[in-house]
Design an enzyme around this catalytic site. Sequence first.
Site, PDB file in Angstrom:
ATOM      1  N   ALA A   1      82.653  45.355  34.624  1.00 54.35           N
ATOM      2  CA  ALA A   1      84.401  45.536  34.729  1.00 54.35           C
ATOM      3  C   ALA A   1      85.137  44.430  34.123  1.00 54.35           C
ATOM      4  O   ALA A   1      86.145  44.730  33.395  1.00 54.35           O
ATOM      5  CB  ALA A   1      84.533  45.693  36.356  1.00 54.35           C
TER       6      ALA A   1
ATOM      7  N   SER B   1      73.613  49.956  38.175  1.00 48.90           N
ATOM      8  CA  SER B   1      74.413  49.365  39.210  1.00 48.90           C
ATOM      9  C   SER B   1      75.946  49.908  39.184  1.00 48.90           C
ATOM     10  O   SER B   1      76.699  49.475  39.653  1.00 48.90           O
ATOM     11  CB  SER B   1      74.276  47.806  38.986  1.00 48.90           C
ATOM     12  OG  SER B   1      74.728  47.377  37.995  1.00 48.90           O
TER      13      SER B   1
ATOM     14  N   LEU C   1      79.716  50.285  37.618  1.00 50.49           N
ATOM     15  CA  LEU C   1      80.803  49.438  37.021  1.00 50.49           C
ATOM     16  C   LEU C   1      81.162  48.350  38.112  1.00 50.49           C
ATOM     17  O   LEU C   1      82.337  48.409  38.538  1.00 50.49           O
ATOM     18  CB  LEU C   1      81.943  50.264  36.314  1.00 50.49           C
ATOM     19  CG  LEU C   1      82.653  49.595  35.217  1.00 50.49           C
ATOM     20  CD1 LEU C   1      81.691  49.232  34.162  1.00 50.49           C
ATOM     21  CD2 LEU C   1      83.750  50.397  34.802  1.00 50.49           C
ATOM     22  N   HIS C   2      80.416  47.601  38.299  1.00 56.37           N
ATOM     23  CA  HIS C   2      80.452  46.275  39.398  1.00 56.37           C
ATOM     24  C   HIS C   2      81.135  45.355  38.797  1.00 56.37           C
ATOM     25  O   HIS C   2      81.500  45.424  37.394  1.00 56.37           O
ATOM     26  CB  HIS C   2      79.205  45.995  39.963  1.00 56.37           C
ATOM     27  CG  HIS C   2      78.098  45.462  39.032  1.00 56.37           C
ATOM     28  ND1 HIS C   2      78.333  44.149  38.711  1.00 56.37           N
ATOM     29  CD2 HIS C   2      77.004  46.027  38.131  1.00 56.37           C
ATOM     30  CE1 HIS C   2      77.088  43.979  37.599  1.00 56.37           C
ATOM     31  NE2 HIS C   2      76.364  44.921  37.625  1.00 56.37           N
ATOM     32  N   ALA C   3      81.345  44.126  39.241  1.00 58.07           N
ATOM     33  CA  ALA C   3      82.341  43.164  38.876  1.00 58.07           C
ATOM     34  C   ALA C   3      81.989  42.429  37.458  1.00 58.07           C
ATOM     35  O   ALA C   3      82.863  42.535  36.650  1.00 58.07           O
ATOM     36  CB  ALA C   3      82.207  41.912  39.860  1.00 58.07           C
TER      37      ALA C   3
END
Length: 82
Positions: A18, A11, A13-15
């Site tokens: 991160a 997926s 480097l999503h929320a």
Amino acid sequence: MKKTFIINSPSGLHARPAALLVQKANSFPCDISLVKGDKKVNAKSIMSILALGIEAKEEIVVITQGEKEAEAMQAIGELLEI
């Protein structure tokens, strides 16, 4: 120090990842930057990292400079290679 990493997470480097990266980066006194293409951002800023839109299998360059830069590079690298 400067090192290139490939984002292995499907997926990107999503929320959530991160946020973990920012938390880890803020635990070190040195400057830490992420570079994607021609954009360079402060790794201690969640908004800056999310603005890069890092996807799976993309190359990211991590730059650390200052006190404990080697330890910071190791820790950030471990998070990115999960």
